[in-house]
Scaffold this motif. Structure first.
Motif, mmCIF file in Angstrom:
data_model
loop_
_atom_site.group_PDB
_atom_site.id
_atom_site.type_symbol
_atom_site.label_atom_id
_atom_site.label_comp_id
_atom_site.label_asym_id
_atom_site.label_seq_id
_atom_site.Cartn_x
_atom_site.Cartn_y
_atom_site.Cartn_z
ATOM 1 N N HIS A 98 -7.442 -32.608 58.279
ATOM 2 C CA HIS A 98 -6.475 -31.678 57.695
ATOM 3 C C HIS A 98 -5.055 -32.011 58.127
ATOM 4 C CE1 HIS A 98 -4.200 -27.930 57.172
ATOM 5 N NE2 HIS A 98 -4.827 -27.963 56.028
ATOM 6 N N LEU A 101 -3.990 -34.897 56.044
ATOM 7 C CA LEU A 101 -3.890 -34.628 54.605
ATOM 8 C C LEU A 101 -2.560 -33.969 54.244
ATOM 9 C CD1 LEU A 101 -7.347 -33.348 53.313
ATOM 10 C CD2 LEU A 101 -6.130 -35.393 52.641
ATOM 11 N N THR A 102 -2.038 -33.129 55.145
ATOM 12 C CA THR A 102 -0.794 -32.423 54.824
ATOM 13 C C THR A 102 0.376 -33.393 54.622
ATOM 14 O OG1 THR A 102 -1.631 -30.468 55.903
ATOM 15 C CG2 THR A 102 0.742 -30.549 55.554
ATOM 16 N N LEU A 104 0.179 -36.539 54.032
ATOM 17 C CA LEU A 104 -0.166 -37.454 52.933
ATOM 18 C C LEU A 104 0.102 -36.800 51.574
ATOM 19 C CD1 LEU A 104 -3.443 -39.119 54.244
ATOM 20 C CD2 LEU A 104 -1.381 -40.309 53.533
ATOM 21 N N THR A 105 -0.218 -35.492 51.466
ATOM 22 C CA THR A 105 0.084 -34.769 50.222
ATOM 23 C C THR A 105 1.592 -34.737 50.005
ATOM 24 O OG1 THR A 105 -1.818 -33.373 50.723
ATOM 25 C CG2 THR A 105 -0.381 -32.620 48.959
ATOM 26 N N SER A 106 2.328 -34.528 51.109
ATOM 27 C CA SER A 106 3.794 -34.496 50.996
ATOM 28 C C SER A 106 4.317 -35.825 50.451
ATOM 29 C CB SER A 106 4.435 -34.231 52.360
ATOM 30 O OG SER A 106 4.057 -32.960 52.815
ATOM 31 N N LYS A 108 2.646 -38.000 48.604
ATOM 32 C CA LYS A 108 2.196 -38.132 47.210
ATOM 33 C C LYS A 108 3.105 -37.314 46.275
ATOM 34 C CE LYS A 108 -1.995 -37.223 44.533
ATOM 35 N NZ LYS A 108 -3.435 -37.204 44.588
ATOM 36 N N TRP A 109 3.378 -36.079 46.669
ATOM 37 C CA TRP A 109 4.207 -35.207 45.829
ATOM 38 C C TRP A 109 5.666 -35.683 45.798
ATOM 39 C CZ3 TRP A 109 2.450 -29.380 46.480
ATOM 40 C CH2 TRP A 109 1.113 -29.278 46.073
ATOM 41 N N ASN A 112 5.672 -38.318 43.277
ATOM 42 C CA ASN A 112 5.582 -37.650 41.963
ATOM 43 C C ASN A 112 6.950 -37.153 41.516
ATOM 44 O OD1 ASN A 112 2.384 -35.869 42.384
ATOM 45 N ND2 ASN A 112 2.833 -37.944 41.797
ATOM 46 N N MET A 132 12.449 -36.734 53.101
ATOM 47 C CA MET A 132 11.133 -36.089 53.242
ATOM 48 C C MET A 132 10.055 -37.140 53.493
ATOM 49 S SD MET A 132 11.118 -32.922 50.522
ATOM 50 C CE MET A 132 11.608 -33.696 49.017
ATOM 51 N N LEU B 13 6.279 -29.712 50.659
ATOM 52 C CA LEU B 13 5.423 -29.263 49.563
ATOM 53 C C LEU B 13 6.130 -28.169 48.764
ATOM 54 C CD1 LEU B 13 1.947 -29.195 51.372
ATOM 55 C CD2 LEU B 13 2.976 -31.036 50.053
ATOM 56 N N LEU B 81 -3.957 -23.034 46.823
ATOM 57 C CA LEU B 81 -3.576 -24.450 46.957
ATOM 58 C C LEU B 81 -3.653 -24.802 48.424
ATOM 59 C CD1 LEU B 81 -0.305 -25.150 44.925
ATOM 60 C CD2 LEU B 81 -2.450 -26.371 44.771
ATOM 61 N N ASN B 83 -5.428 -27.648 51.669
ATOM 62 C CA ASN B 83 -6.103 -28.909 51.978
ATOM 63 C C ASN B 83 -7.412 -28.668 52.732
ATOM 64 O OD1 ASN B 83 -4.779 -31.047 50.735
ATOM 65 N ND2 ASN B 83 -3.138 -31.019 52.246
ATOM 66 N N LEU B 84 -7.801 -27.403 52.854
ATOM 67 C CA LEU B 84 -9.106 -27.107 53.464
ATOM 68 C C LEU B 84 -10.164 -27.368 52.410
ATOM 69 C CD1 LEU B 84 -8.427 -23.708 55.287
ATOM 70 C CD2 LEU B 84 -8.441 -25.973 56.280
ATOM 71 N N LYS B 104 -4.919 -29.600 47.484
ATOM 72 C CA LYS B 104 -3.599 -30.167 47.191
ATOM 73 C C LYS B 104 -3.602 -31.691 47.088
ATOM 74 C CE LYS B 104 -1.761 -27.612 50.602
ATOM 75 N NZ LYS B 104 -0.857 -26.813 51.474
ATOM 76 N N ALA B 105 -4.249 -32.318 48.080
ATOM 77 C CA ALA B 105 -4.190 -33.786 48.146
ATOM 78 C C ALA B 105 -4.826 -34.452 46.929
ATOM 79 C CB ALA B 105 -4.881 -34.266 49.414
ATOM 80 N N ASN B 106 -5.695 -33.711 46.223
ATOM 81 C CA ASN B 106 -6.396 -34.321 45.092
ATOM 82 C C ASN B 106 -5.623 -34.203 43.776
ATOM 83 O OD1 ASN B 106 -8.372 -34.783 46.917
ATOM 84 N ND2 ASN B 106 -9.731 -33.151 46.209
ATOM 85 N N TYR B 107 -4.474 -33.533 43.804
ATOM 86 C CA TYR B 107 -3.742 -33.297 42.554
ATOM 87 C C TYR B 107 -2.327 -33.851 42.593
ATOM 88 C CZ TYR B 107 -7.479 -30.237 41.022
ATOM 89 O OH TYR B 107 -8.693 -29.764 40.627
ATOM 90 N N ASP B 108 -1.898 -34.418 41.453
ATOM 91 C CA ASP B 108 -0.496 -34.790 41.289
ATOM 92 C C ASP B 108 0.246 -33.554 40.794
ATOM 93 O OD1 ASP B 108 -0.306 -37.538 41.976
ATOM 94 O OD2 ASP B 108 -1.493 -38.041 40.203
ATOM 95 N N LEU B 109 1.561 -33.558 40.997
ATOM 96 C CA LEU B 109 2.349 -32.388 40.599
ATOM 97 C C LEU B 109 2.182 -32.020 39.115
ATOM 98 C CD1 LEU B 109 5.659 -32.908 42.629
ATOM 99 C CD2 LEU B 109 3.863 -31.249 43.043
#
Lengths: 315, 122
Positions: A98, A101-102, A104-106, A108-109, A112, A132, B13, B81, B83-84, B104-109
Protein backbone atom coordinates in the motif's frame (compact mmCIF):
# COMPACT_ATOMS: atom_id res chain seq x y z
CA UNK A 1 16.39 -33.58 1.15
CA UNK A 2 18.67 -36.54 1.93
CA UNK A 3 18.24 -38.70 5.02
CA UNK A 4 21.34 -37.17 6.60
CA UNK A 5 20.00 -33.67 5.95
CA UNK A 6 16.77 -34.65 7.72
CA UNK A 7 18.79 -35.58 10.79
CA UNK A 8 20.63 -32.26 10.75
CA UNK A 9 18.30 -30.30 13.02
CA UNK A 10 20.41 -27.13 13.01
CA UNK A 11 20.24 -26.97 9.19
CA UNK A 12 16.50 -27.69 9.12
CA UNK A 13 15.81 -25.03 11.76
CA UNK A 14 17.78 -22.46 9.77
CA UNK A 15 16.14 -23.32 6.44
CA UNK A 16 12.56 -23.92 7.58
CA UNK A 17 12.06 -21.42 10.38
CA UNK A 18 15.11 -19.13 10.30
CA UNK A 19 15.40 -19.21 14.12
CA UNK A 20 18.21 -20.36 16.43
CA UNK A 21 18.14 -24.07 17.32
CA UNK A 22 17.03 -23.46 20.93
CA UNK A 23 13.89 -21.69 19.66
CA UNK A 24 13.19 -24.13 16.84
CA UNK A 25 9.98 -26.23 17.11
CA UNK A 26 11.60 -29.33 15.50
CA UNK A 27 14.50 -29.30 17.98
CA UNK A 28 12.20 -28.67 20.95
CA UNK A 29 9.98 -31.55 19.86
CA UNK A 30 12.92 -33.97 19.64
CA UNK A 31 14.23 -32.67 22.99
CA UNK A 32 10.81 -33.24 24.54
CA UNK A 33 10.78 -36.82 23.22
CA UNK A 34 14.23 -37.54 24.69
CA UNK A 35 13.29 -36.04 28.06
CA UNK A 36 9.94 -37.88 28.19
CA UNK A 37 11.63 -41.24 27.45
CA UNK A 38 14.41 -40.53 29.98
CA UNK A 39 11.88 -39.46 32.62
CA UNK A 40 9.69 -42.53 32.10
CA UNK A 41 12.75 -44.83 32.28
CA UNK A 42 13.95 -43.04 35.42
CA UNK A 43 10.48 -43.43 36.97
CA UNK A 44 10.53 -47.11 36.09
CA UNK A 45 14.02 -47.67 37.58
CA UNK A 46 13.12 -45.69 40.72
CA UNK A 47 9.81 -47.56 41.09
CA UNK A 48 11.59 -50.95 40.83
CA UNK A 49 14.32 -50.04 43.29
CA UNK A 50 12.02 -48.38 45.80
CA UNK A 51 8.97 -50.64 45.42
CA UNK A 52 8.72 -50.79 49.19
CA UNK A 53 8.39 -47.00 49.35
CA UNK A 54 5.49 -45.90 47.08
CA UNK A 55 6.00 -42.21 48.03
CA UNK A 56 9.28 -42.07 46.08
CA UNK A 57 7.63 -43.66 43.02
CA UNK A 58 4.73 -41.17 43.21
CA UNK A 59 7.12 -38.24 43.62
CA UNK A 60 9.15 -39.34 40.57
CA UNK A 61 5.97 -39.54 38.47
CA UNK A 62 4.99 -36.07 39.67
CA UNK A 63 8.38 -34.62 38.70
CA UNK A 64 8.12 -36.34 35.28
CA UNK A 65 4.65 -34.84 34.72
CA UNK A 66 6.01 -31.40 35.75
CA UNK A 67 8.92 -31.64 33.28
CA UNK A 68 6.55 -32.68 30.47
CA UNK A 69 4.22 -29.80 31.30
CA UNK A 70 7.05 -27.21 31.23
CA UNK A 71 8.43 -28.60 27.97
CA UNK A 72 4.97 -28.66 26.40
CA UNK A 73 4.57 -25.01 27.35
CA UNK A 74 7.95 -24.08 25.79
CA UNK A 75 7.04 -25.89 22.56
CA UNK A 76 3.66 -24.17 22.34
CA UNK A 77 5.39 -20.80 22.91
CA UNK A 78 7.81 -21.62 20.12
CA UNK A 79 4.98 -22.44 17.69
CA UNK A 80 3.15 -19.27 18.73
CA UNK A 81 6.25 -17.27 17.80
CA UNK A 82 6.40 -18.93 14.38
CA UNK A 83 2.71 -18.15 13.77
CA UNK A 84 3.22 -14.56 14.99
CA UNK A 85 6.17 -14.07 12.61
CA UNK A 86 4.00 -15.35 9.77
CA UNK A 87 1.20 -12.94 10.69
CA UNK A 88 3.66 -10.02 10.89
CA UNK A 89 5.05 -10.97 7.49
CA UNK A 90 1.58 -10.82 5.87
CA UNK A 91 0.82 -7.56 7.65
CA UNK A 92 4.14 -6.14 6.50
CA UNK A 93 3.50 -7.14 2.87
CA UNK A 94 0.10 -5.42 2.99
CA UNK A 95 1.61 -2.27 4.44
CA UNK A 96 4.56 -2.12 2.05
CA UNK A 97 2.42 -2.72 -1.05
CA UNK A 98 0.00 0.00 0.00
CA UNK A 99 2.84 2.40 0.85
CA UNK A 100 4.31 1.90 -2.62
CA UNK A 101 0.99 1.97 -4.48
CA UNK A 102 0.19 5.49 -3.29
CA UNK A 103 3.26 7.25 -4.83
CA UNK A 104 3.01 4.96 -7.88
CA UNK A 105 -0.61 6.07 -8.44
CA UNK A 106 0.55 9.67 -8.03
CA UNK A 107 3.15 9.13 -10.77
CA UNK A 108 0.63 7.47 -13.06
CA UNK A 109 -1.94 10.24 -12.59
CA UNK A 110 0.73 12.94 -13.03
CA UNK A 111 1.63 11.43 -16.41
CA UNK A 112 -2.10 11.22 -17.26
CA UNK A 113 -2.37 14.93 -16.49
CA UNK A 114 0.61 15.79 -18.72
CA UNK A 115 -0.84 13.94 -21.68
CA UNK A 116 -4.43 15.03 -21.09
CA UNK A 117 -6.13 16.58 -24.06
CA UNK A 118 -8.85 18.17 -21.95
CA UNK A 119 -6.39 19.91 -19.58
CA UNK A 120 -3.74 20.89 -22.15
CA UNK A 121 -1.28 21.81 -19.38
CA UNK A 122 0.63 25.07 -19.81
CA UNK A 123 4.27 25.62 -18.73
CA UNK A 124 3.31 26.52 -15.16
CA UNK A 125 1.12 23.43 -14.74
CA UNK A 126 3.81 21.22 -16.23
CA UNK A 127 6.32 22.56 -13.71
CA UNK A 128 3.87 21.72 -10.93
CA UNK A 129 3.50 18.18 -12.32
CA UNK A 130 7.30 17.74 -12.54
CA UNK A 131 7.52 18.80 -8.90
CA UNK A 132 4.89 16.19 -7.95
CA UNK A 133 6.74 13.50 -9.90
CA UNK A 134 10.00 14.37 -8.11
CA UNK A 135 8.30 14.36 -4.70
CA UNK A 136 6.66 10.96 -5.27
CA UNK A 137 9.82 9.42 -6.69
CA UNK A 138 11.62 10.59 -3.55
CA UNK A 139 8.90 9.03 -1.37
CA UNK A 140 9.45 5.68 -3.04
CA UNK A 141 13.22 5.96 -2.78
CA UNK A 142 12.82 6.74 0.94
CA UNK A 143 10.63 3.65 1.46
CA UNK A 144 13.04 1.35 -0.38
CA UNK A 145 16.09 2.87 1.37
CA UNK A 146 14.46 2.28 4.77
CA UNK A 147 13.95 -1.38 3.88
CA UNK A 148 17.53 -1.70 2.64
CA UNK A 149 18.74 -0.07 5.88
CA UNK A 150 16.83 -2.58 8.01
CA UNK A 151 18.16 -5.49 5.99
CA UNK A 152 21.75 -4.19 6.14
CA UNK A 153 21.53 -3.55 9.89
CA UNK A 154 20.28 -7.10 10.43
CA UNK A 155 23.10 -8.60 8.45
CA UNK A 156 25.61 -6.40 10.30
CA UNK A 157 26.63 -4.50 7.17
CA UNK A 158 25.95 -0.99 8.48
CA UNK A 159 28.86 0.62 10.22
CA UNK A 160 28.45 3.85 12.10
CA UNK A 161 31.65 5.71 12.82
CA UNK A 162 30.90 8.24 15.50
CA UNK A 163 32.67 11.56 15.05
CA UNK A 164 32.42 15.02 16.58
CA UNK A 165 29.09 16.55 15.59
CA UNK A 166 27.07 19.64 16.44
CA UNK A 167 23.86 18.04 17.75
CA UNK A 168 22.17 21.42 18.40
CA UNK A 169 22.59 22.38 14.73
CA UNK A 170 21.19 19.04 13.53
CA UNK A 171 18.13 19.41 15.81
CA UNK A 172 17.53 23.02 14.69
CA UNK A 173 17.76 22.05 11.02
CA UNK A 174 15.43 19.06 11.47
CA UNK A 175 12.82 21.31 13.12
CA UNK A 176 13.04 23.87 10.29
CA UNK A 177 12.59 21.07 7.73
CA UNK A 178 9.36 19.94 9.41
CA UNK A 179 7.87 23.46 9.60
CA UNK A 180 5.44 22.74 6.75
CA UNK A 181 4.18 19.49 8.30
CA UNK A 182 3.75 21.19 11.69
CA UNK A 183 1.75 24.05 10.18
CA UNK A 184 -0.43 21.81 8.01
CA UNK A 185 -1.63 20.02 11.16
CA UNK A 186 -1.88 23.22 13.19
CA UNK A 187 0.81 22.10 15.66
CA UNK A 188 3.32 24.35 17.36
CA UNK A 189 6.74 23.23 18.49
CA UNK A 190 8.46 24.60 21.57
CA UNK A 191 12.20 24.04 21.41
CA UNK A 192 14.08 24.60 24.65
CA UNK A 193 17.79 24.57 23.90
CA UNK A 194 20.36 25.03 26.64
CA UNK A 195 23.06 27.53 25.71
CA UNK A 196 26.37 26.18 24.45
CA UNK A 197 25.40 22.52 24.21
CA UNK A 198 28.73 20.76 23.51
CA UNK A 199 29.51 18.59 20.51
CA UNK A 200 28.71 14.88 20.80
CA UNK A 201 29.88 11.59 19.26
CA UNK A 202 27.63 10.61 16.39
CA UNK A 203 27.17 10.17 12.66
CA UNK A 204 25.69 13.52 11.50
CA UNK A 205 23.72 12.11 8.53
CA UNK A 206 22.31 9.13 10.42
CA UNK A 207 21.60 11.24 13.49
CA UNK A 208 19.53 13.61 11.39
CA UNK A 209 17.45 10.63 10.20
CA UNK A 210 16.90 9.56 13.82
CA UNK A 211 15.86 13.03 14.99
CA UNK A 212 13.58 13.57 11.98
CA UNK A 213 11.97 10.22 12.63
CA UNK A 214 11.20 11.15 16.26
CA UNK A 215 9.80 14.53 15.18
CA UNK A 216 7.69 12.90 12.43
CA UNK A 217 6.18 10.48 14.94
CA UNK A 218 5.30 13.30 17.33
CA UNK A 219 3.65 15.24 14.49
CA UNK A 220 1.82 12.19 13.14
CA UNK A 221 0.40 10.95 16.43
CA UNK A 222 -0.55 14.31 17.98
CA UNK A 223 -4.13 15.44 17.80
CA UNK A 224 -4.44 18.53 15.56
CA UNK A 225 -3.40 21.87 17.06
CA UNK A 226 -1.14 20.32 19.69
CA UNK A 227 2.05 21.64 21.23
CA UNK A 228 5.12 19.42 20.80
CA UNK A 229 7.96 20.03 23.27
CA UNK A 230 11.56 19.49 22.29
CA UNK A 231 14.49 19.99 24.69
CA UNK A 232 18.25 19.67 24.39
CA UNK A 233 20.62 19.98 27.31
CA UNK A 234 23.88 18.73 28.83
CA UNK A 235 23.83 16.43 31.84
CA UNK A 236 27.12 15.06 33.18
CA UNK A 237 29.12 13.55 30.32
CA UNK A 238 26.11 13.33 28.02
CA UNK A 239 23.84 15.52 25.95
CA UNK A 240 20.15 14.73 26.26
CA UNK A 241 17.46 15.17 23.61
CA UNK A 242 13.79 14.86 24.53
CA UNK A 243 10.59 15.13 22.52
CA UNK A 244 7.18 15.07 24.14
CA UNK A 245 3.78 14.97 22.46
CA UNK A 246 0.18 14.91 23.62
CA UNK A 247 -0.82 12.33 21.03
CA UNK A 248 -2.64 9.03 21.05
CA UNK A 249 0.05 7.29 23.14
CA UNK A 250 1.08 3.64 22.98
CA UNK A 251 -0.90 0.92 24.83
CA UNK A 252 1.15 -0.54 27.70
CA UNK A 253 1.06 -4.10 26.36
CA UNK A 254 2.86 -2.90 23.21
CA UNK A 255 5.68 -1.07 25.01
CA UNK A 256 8.12 -3.98 24.72
CA UNK A 257 7.77 -4.04 20.91
CA UNK A 258 8.19 -0.30 20.29
CA UNK A 259 11.79 -0.47 19.02
CA UNK A 260 11.23 -3.70 17.11
CA UNK A 261 11.37 -3.74 13.33
CA UNK A 262 8.07 -3.34 11.47
CA UNK A 263 6.29 -2.62 14.73
CA UNK A 264 2.98 -0.89 14.20
CA UNK A 265 0.64 -0.38 17.09
CA UNK A 266 -2.83 -1.92 16.87
CA UNK A 267 -4.02 1.63 17.47
CA UNK A 268 -1.85 2.77 14.59
CA UNK A 269 -3.47 0.30 12.22
CA UNK A 270 -6.99 1.16 13.40
CA UNK A 271 -6.21 4.86 12.92
CA UNK A 272 -4.89 3.97 9.46
CA UNK A 273 -1.83 6.17 9.90
CA UNK A 274 0.89 5.73 7.36
CA UNK A 275 4.31 4.28 8.03
CA UNK A 276 6.41 1.20 7.60
CA UNK A 277 7.13 0.61 11.26
CA UNK A 278 10.90 0.90 10.84
CA UNK A 279 11.51 4.43 12.18
CA UNK A 280 12.06 3.58 15.84
CA UNK A 281 14.05 0.45 14.96
CA UNK A 282 16.46 2.68 13.03
CA UNK A 283 16.48 5.32 15.81
CA UNK A 284 17.54 2.73 18.40
CA UNK A 285 20.26 1.34 16.14
CA UNK A 286 21.67 4.79 15.24
CA UNK A 287 21.73 6.05 18.85
CA UNK A 288 23.18 2.86 20.34
CA UNK A 289 25.79 2.50 17.57
CA UNK A 290 26.93 6.02 18.49
CA UNK A 291 27.39 4.98 22.14
CA UNK A 292 24.14 6.52 23.34
CA UNK A 293 20.94 5.31 24.97
CA UNK A 294 17.32 5.72 23.96
CA UNK A 295 14.10 5.17 25.88
CA UNK A 296 10.52 6.33 26.16
CA UNK A 297 7.45 6.72 28.35
CA UNK A 298 3.96 6.57 26.95
CA UNK A 299 0.41 6.47 28.16
CA UNK A 300 -2.51 5.64 25.92
CA UNK A 301 -4.67 8.69 25.30
CA UNK A 302 -2.20 11.02 27.04
CA UNK A 303 0.92 11.06 24.85
CA UNK A 304 4.49 9.90 24.53
CA UNK A 305 7.91 11.14 25.55
CA UNK A 306 11.01 9.83 23.78
CA UNK A 307 14.53 10.76 24.78
CA UNK A 308 18.09 9.80 24.01
CA UNK A 309 21.52 10.61 25.36
CA UNK A 310 24.79 10.83 23.46
CA UNK A 311 28.30 11.01 24.91
CA UNK A 312 29.91 14.47 24.90
CA UNK A 313 32.83 14.67 22.47
CA UNK A 314 36.14 15.04 24.26
CA UNK A 315 39.15 16.42 22.42
CA UNK B 1 -22.72 22.53 -12.91
CA UNK B 2 -22.33 19.03 -11.44
CA UNK B 3 -20.64 19.19 -8.05
CA UNK B 4 -18.02 16.57 -7.12
CA UNK B 5 -16.64 16.29 -3.60
CA UNK B 6 -13.24 14.58 -3.48
CA UNK B 7 -12.11 13.43 -0.01
CA UNK B 8 -8.43 12.45 -0.28
CA UNK B 9 -5.37 13.28 1.84
CA UNK B 10 -2.66 12.80 -0.82
CA UNK B 11 -1.95 16.18 -2.39
CA UNK B 12 -0.82 14.86 -5.80
CA UNK B 13 -3.89 12.66 -6.18
CA UNK B 14 -6.12 15.57 -5.16
CA UNK B 15 -4.53 17.95 -7.65
CA UNK B 16 -4.37 15.64 -10.66
CA UNK B 17 -7.90 14.21 -10.46
CA UNK B 18 -9.38 17.61 -9.58
CA UNK B 19 -7.70 19.22 -12.61
CA UNK B 20 -9.06 16.65 -15.04
CA UNK B 21 -12.53 16.83 -13.50
CA UNK B 22 -12.56 20.64 -13.80
CA UNK B 23 -11.40 20.44 -17.40
CA UNK B 24 -14.25 17.96 -18.05
CA UNK B 25 -16.83 20.46 -16.84
CA UNK B 26 -17.30 19.48 -13.17
CA UNK B 27 -17.17 21.77 -10.17
CA UNK B 28 -14.77 20.20 -7.65
CA UNK B 29 -14.52 20.62 -3.90
CA UNK B 30 -11.65 19.11 -1.95
CA UNK B 31 -11.31 17.85 1.60
CA UNK B 32 -8.07 16.44 3.04
CA UNK B 33 -9.49 14.52 6.01
CA UNK B 34 -12.62 12.57 6.91
CA UNK B 35 -14.11 15.10 9.32
CA UNK B 36 -13.70 18.03 6.92
CA UNK B 37 -15.09 15.89 4.07
CA UNK B 38 -18.21 14.99 6.01
CA UNK B 39 -18.78 18.60 7.07
CA UNK B 40 -18.33 19.82 3.48
CA UNK B 41 -20.72 17.15 2.18
CA UNK B 42 -23.42 18.27 4.62
CA UNK B 43 -22.87 21.92 3.74
CA UNK B 44 -22.54 21.78 -0.04
CA UNK B 45 -24.70 18.77 -0.98
CA UNK B 46 -22.55 17.47 -3.88
CA UNK B 47 -23.96 15.39 -6.75
CA UNK B 48 -21.32 12.69 -6.25
CA UNK B 49 -18.65 11.93 -3.65
CA UNK B 50 -15.21 10.38 -4.28
CA UNK B 51 -13.96 8.91 -1.02
CA UNK B 52 -10.57 7.53 0.01
CA UNK B 53 -10.53 5.02 2.90
CA UNK B 54 -7.29 5.85 4.71
CA UNK B 55 -7.85 9.37 5.94
CA UNK B 56 -6.70 11.40 8.94
CA UNK B 57 -9.13 12.15 11.80
CA UNK B 58 -11.98 9.94 10.49
CA UNK B 59 -11.48 7.04 8.09
CA UNK B 60 -13.50 6.51 4.91
CA UNK B 61 -15.61 3.71 6.43
CA UNK B 62 -16.84 6.03 9.18
CA UNK B 63 -17.46 8.87 6.71
CA UNK B 64 -19.48 6.53 4.48
CA UNK B 65 -21.55 5.29 7.42
CA UNK B 66 -22.31 8.89 8.45
CA UNK B 67 -23.22 9.90 4.88
CA UNK B 68 -25.70 7.05 4.66
CA UNK B 69 -27.31 8.11 7.96
CA UNK B 70 -27.94 11.63 6.65
CA UNK B 71 -31.42 11.96 5.14
CA UNK B 72 -30.30 14.45 2.51
CA UNK B 73 -27.09 12.64 1.53
CA UNK B 74 -28.02 8.98 1.76
CA UNK B 75 -28.91 8.79 -1.96
CA UNK B 76 -25.80 10.65 -3.16
CA UNK B 77 -23.59 8.22 -5.09
CA UNK B 78 -20.28 7.49 -3.37
CA UNK B 79 -17.32 6.10 -5.31
CA UNK B 80 -14.73 4.61 -2.97
CA UNK B 81 -11.29 5.36 -4.45
CA UNK B 82 -8.60 3.55 -2.57
CA UNK B 83 -5.47 1.45 -2.90
CA UNK B 84 -6.66 -1.09 -0.34
CA UNK B 85 -7.39 -4.28 -2.21
CA UNK B 86 -8.54 -6.65 0.54
CA UNK B 87 -11.81 -8.43 -0.24
CA UNK B 88 -13.13 -7.69 3.26
CA UNK B 89 -12.68 -3.94 2.65
CA UNK B 90 -14.63 -4.14 -0.63
CA UNK B 91 -17.42 -6.13 1.03
CA UNK B 92 -17.52 -3.72 3.95
CA UNK B 93 -17.92 -0.55 1.85
CA UNK B 94 -20.50 -2.14 -0.44
CA UNK B 95 -22.46 -3.24 2.65
CA UNK B 96 -22.22 0.33 3.95
CA UNK B 97 -23.83 1.56 0.73
CA UNK B 98 -21.00 2.66 -1.59
CA UNK B 99 -22.00 2.80 -5.26
CA UNK B 100 -18.74 1.30 -6.45
CA UNK B 101 -15.19 0.50 -5.34
CA UNK B 102 -12.22 1.46 -7.52
CA UNK B 103 -8.56 0.62 -6.81
CA UNK B 104 -6.82 3.89 -7.70
CA UNK B 105 -3.64 2.34 -9.06
CA UNK B 106 -5.62 0.28 -11.58
CA UNK B 107 -7.29 3.28 -13.24
CA UNK B 108 -6.15 6.13 -15.47
CA UNK B 109 -7.70 9.53 -14.85
CA UNK B 110 -9.92 9.50 -18.00
CA UNK B 111 -11.32 6.12 -16.93
CA UNK B 112 -12.34 7.57 -13.56
CA UNK B 113 -14.01 10.54 -15.25
CA UNK B 114 -15.88 8.11 -17.54
CA UNK B 115 -17.00 6.09 -14.49
CA UNK B 116 -18.33 9.24 -12.78
CA UNK B 117 -20.25 10.21 -15.91
CA UNK B 118 -21.64 6.68 -16.21
CA UNK B 119 -22.90 6.71 -12.60
CA UNK B 120 -24.44 10.16 -13.00
CA UNK B 121 -26.08 9.03 -16.27
CA UNK B 122 -24.31 11.68 -18.35
Amino acid sequence: MSFLDKLNLAKQCKEEFNVPVRKCPIFLFVLMGVIVITSVLTSYVVAINYSSDPEIGALTSLVTAGIILVLGYIIIQSFTRVVEVDRLKSQFLNIISHQLLTPLTSLKWSVNMMESETIKPDKEKLEEVFEMIKENSNKMIHIVNSLIDVSRIESGKVRITPQAMDIAKVVREAIVLRKGDLESRGHTMEFKEERNVPQVYGDPVRMRTAIESLIDNAIKYSTPHSVIFVALWKEGDSVLFEIKDTGVGIPKKEHKHVFGKFFRSAKDISLQTKGLGVGLFLVKFIIEASGGKVDFESQEGVGSKFWFSLPVYKT
Amino acid sequence: MTKVLFIEDETTLQKTLSEILKSSGFSVQNAYDGEAGLALAKKSRPNIILLDLILPKMDGFAVLAELKKDEQLKDTPVIVLTNLEAVEDVEKVIALGATTYLVKANYDLPEIVAKIKEILGK
